[in-house]
Design an enzyme around this catalytic site. Sequence first.
Site, PDB file in Angstrom:
ATOM      1  N   LEU A  73       4.830  43.138  98.406  1.00 34.38           N
ATOM      2  CA  LEU A  73       4.364  43.244  96.821  1.00 34.38           C
ATOM      3  C   LEU A  73       3.831  41.884  96.193  1.00 34.38           C
ATOM      4  O   LEU A  73       3.446  41.660  95.127  1.00 34.38           O
ATOM      5  CB  LEU A  73       5.299  43.723  95.855  1.00 34.38           C
ATOM      6  CG  LEU A  73       5.609  45.350  96.080  1.00 34.38           C
ATOM      7  CD1 LEU A  73       6.575  46.116  95.077  1.00 34.38           C
ATOM      8  CD2 LEU A  73       4.393  45.880  96.114  1.00 34.38           C
ATOM      9  N   LYS A  74       4.264  40.979  96.948  1.00 30.46           N
ATOM     10  CA  LYS A  74       3.895  39.465  96.563  1.00 30.46           C
ATOM     11  C   LYS A  74       2.585  39.096  97.021  1.00 30.46           C
ATOM     12  O   LYS A  74       1.824  37.902  96.689  1.00 30.46           O
ATOM     13  CB  LYS A  74       4.893  38.382  97.150  1.00 30.46           C
ATOM     14  CG  LYS A  74       6.311  38.402  96.744  1.00 30.46           C
ATOM     15  CD  LYS A  74       7.189  37.477  97.203  1.00 30.46           C
ATOM     16  CE  LYS A  74       8.622  37.491  96.719  1.00 30.46           C
ATOM     17  NZ  LYS A  74       9.745  36.722  97.550  1.00 30.46           N
ATOM     18  N   ARG A  97      15.935  43.994  88.956  1.00 27.24           N
ATOM     19  CA  ARG A  97      16.255  43.679  87.590  1.00 27.24           C
ATOM     20  C   ARG A  97      15.063  43.722  86.618  1.00 27.24           C
ATOM     21  O   ARG A  97      13.972  43.563  86.968  1.00 27.24           O
ATOM     22  CB  ARG A  97      16.980  42.232  87.809  1.00 27.24           C
ATOM     23  CG  ARG A  97      18.247  41.857  88.572  1.00 27.24           C
ATOM     24  CD  ARG A  97      18.706  40.787  88.145  1.00 27.24           C
ATOM     25  NE  ARG A  97      19.790  40.280  89.392  1.00 27.24           N
ATOM     26  CZ  ARG A  97      20.611  39.177  89.279  1.00 27.24           C
ATOM     27  NH1 ARG A  97      20.677  38.611  88.104  1.00 27.24           N
ATOM     28  NH2 ARG A  97      21.275  39.017  90.229  1.00 27.24           N
ATOM     29  N   ARG A 103       6.485  41.005  86.724  1.00 28.69           N
ATOM     30  CA  ARG A 103       5.912  39.967  87.470  1.00 28.69           C
ATOM     31  C   ARG A 103       5.346  40.081  88.686  1.00 28.69           C
ATOM     32  O   ARG A 103       4.427  39.001  89.214  1.00 28.69           O
ATOM     33  CB  ARG A 103       7.288  38.868  87.491  1.00 28.69           C
ATOM     34  CG  ARG A 103       8.009  38.092  86.506  1.00 28.69           C
ATOM     35  CD  ARG A 103       8.719  37.076  86.598  1.00 28.69           C
ATOM     36  NE  ARG A 103       9.808  37.538  87.428  1.00 28.69           N
ATOM     37  CZ  ARG A 103      11.155  37.973  86.840  1.00 28.69           C
ATOM     38  NH1 ARG A 103      10.989  38.252  85.501  1.00 28.69           N
ATOM     39  NH2 ARG A 103      12.249  38.437  87.753  1.00 28.69           N
ATOM     40  N   GLY A 137      25.818  42.663  89.387  1.00 27.43           N
ATOM     41  CA  GLY A 137      26.719  43.467  89.343  1.00 27.43           C
ATOM     42  C   GLY A 137      26.785  44.565  90.500  1.00 27.43           C
ATOM     43  O   GLY A 137      26.009  44.632  90.986  1.00 27.43           O
ATOM     44  N   HIS A 138      28.043  45.087  90.628  1.00 28.48           N
ATOM     45  CA  HIS A 138      28.314  46.093  91.361  1.00 28.48           C
ATOM     46  C   HIS A 138      29.173  47.305  90.983  1.00 28.48           C
ATOM     47  O   HIS A 138      29.725  47.098  89.786  1.00 28.48           O
ATOM     48  CB  HIS A 138      28.838  45.767  92.846  1.00 28.48           C
ATOM     49  CG  HIS A 138      28.085  44.918  93.799  1.00 28.48           C
ATOM     50  ND1 HIS A 138      26.785  45.495  94.318  1.00 28.48           N
ATOM     51  CD2 HIS A 138      27.822  43.544  94.121  1.00 28.48           C
ATOM     52  CE1 HIS A 138      26.222  44.749  94.864  1.00 28.48           C
ATOM     53  NE2 HIS A 138      26.866  43.592  94.772  1.00 28.48           N
ATOM     54  N   ASP A 139      29.401  48.494  91.597  1.00 32.39           N
ATOM     55  CA  ASP A 139      29.961  49.499  91.189  1.00 32.39           C
ATOM     56  C   ASP A 139      31.398  49.246  90.459  1.00 32.39           C
ATOM     57  O   ASP A 139      31.717  49.620  89.496  1.00 32.39           O
ATOM     58  CB  ASP A 139      30.193  50.212  92.183  1.00 32.39           C
ATOM     59  CG  ASP A 139      30.678  51.809  91.823  1.00 32.39           C
ATOM     60  OD1 ASP A 139      29.817  52.941  91.306  1.00 32.39           O
ATOM     61  OD2 ASP A 139      31.907  52.153  91.817  1.00 32.39           O
ATOM     62  N   ILE A 140      32.367  48.355  91.235  1.00 33.08           N
ATOM     63  CA  ILE A 140      33.256  47.958  90.554  1.00 33.08           C
ATOM     64  C   ILE A 140      33.279  47.361  89.192  1.00 33.08           C
ATOM     65  O   ILE A 140      34.327  47.388  88.346  1.00 33.08           O
ATOM     66  CB  ILE A 140      34.216  47.233  91.367  1.00 33.08           C
ATOM     67  CG1 ILE A 140      35.726  47.090  91.523  1.00 33.08           C
ATOM     68  CG2 ILE A 140      33.620  45.704  91.725  1.00 33.08           C
ATOM     69  CD1 ILE A 140      36.700  46.409  92.322  1.00 33.08           C
ATOM     70  N   ASP A 168      27.506  54.288  90.590  1.00 34.42           N
ATOM     71  CA  ASP A 168      26.202  54.280  91.455  1.00 34.42           C
ATOM     72  C   ASP A 168      25.814  55.605  91.572  1.00 34.42           C
ATOM     73  O   ASP A 168      24.495  55.692  91.274  1.00 34.42           O
ATOM     74  CB  ASP A 168      26.638  53.498  92.750  1.00 34.42           C
ATOM     75  CG  ASP A 168      26.678  52.066  92.832  1.00 34.42           C
ATOM     76  OD1 ASP A 168      26.511  51.338  91.679  1.00 34.42           O
ATOM     77  OD2 ASP A 168      26.529  51.503  93.897  1.00 34.42           O
TER      78      ASP A 168
END
Length: 354
Positions: A73-74, A97, A103, A137-140, A168
């Site tokens: 995609l760049k 994100r 962008r 971040g992650h699930d925890i 998740d």
Amino acid sequence: MPGPLSTLKVLDFSTLLPGPYATMMLADMGAEVLRVEAPDRVDLAKVMPPFDGKFSTTFSYLSRGKQTQQLNLKQPESVEKIKELVKDYDIVVEQFRPGVMDRLGVGYETLKAINPKLIYCAITGYGQTGPYKDRAGHDINYLAISGVASHCGRADSGPPPMGIQIADVAGGSHHAVMGILAAVIQRQQTGQGAFIDISMTDAAFALNAMAGAAALAGGVEQKPEGGMLNGGTFYDYYQTSDGRWLSVGSLEPQFSARLCDALGISEMKSFALSQNPEHQQRLKAAIKEKIAGKTFAEWREVFAEVDACVEPVLTIEEAAEHPQIVARGMVVEKARGDGVGQRQLGGPIRFSSP
């Protein structure tokens, strides 16, 4: 027979677990899913052991029912390819994100201008707004800041790292699918698409359910081993003499009475119905002692004929062979990437034949 979503076409830009799980659910229900894979960006789900053949078992499972196209995609030509594809697609799912797709030139407003009926679902850890929107971040982490972890586990050892990805999957994936299908219904009525903002932290916060209702409306915070369903009563796990475990969920009077009879502690039936913490702890101690006196196999035989909400804690392989799981067809044989058959978890949603 074609699945109920066979008229829907999905462009899937997601990696790892939440987005791919959501689009796998859509594919299982008949949607045509095209996974857009970046040739210069490794999907960790693809290289995360264990492996079965060329790819990881997780990646093979999550790729079920999907086609794949590599596009960078760049590169301007890839962006133009997406703009052309989206004219013929109903749904876009992405997991970057906030702002990344913009962008790259394929954000919601750009694609919406091409296809006003487009349903665009963005799955992120913290959502498109708020001070944490750009934070990793992650699930925890999502379970931690959503309050879920605060009332799980044992009082003396704290919250456990869970064996499944609750935020998740139960949060991100399932809420994404619900949001997408709600938007499909809305589009049928209005002709307009939608932008769906799924935050795994939001979803985890909503999963607090009963404990959350008590905390927000009643000001009562549930602590580990402090509630009816998190270890504060006899509703719990108990170890057998050979180191295996049984789950005891005998809350209703008829079930707790059968439990006590089966364990030979009929005199403690009234304790099961008591809200006195001391009674509950005495009952727990009695159950613990009794269950520790026999093997896992012996207790399975006892409770096979007793309808008391007592079930063995099975491994995944044992669960796959359980008569109920087998009868429901929850283990399926699907072709992995190289065409070789692979046992996989089946889809949990059942539709009757037309």
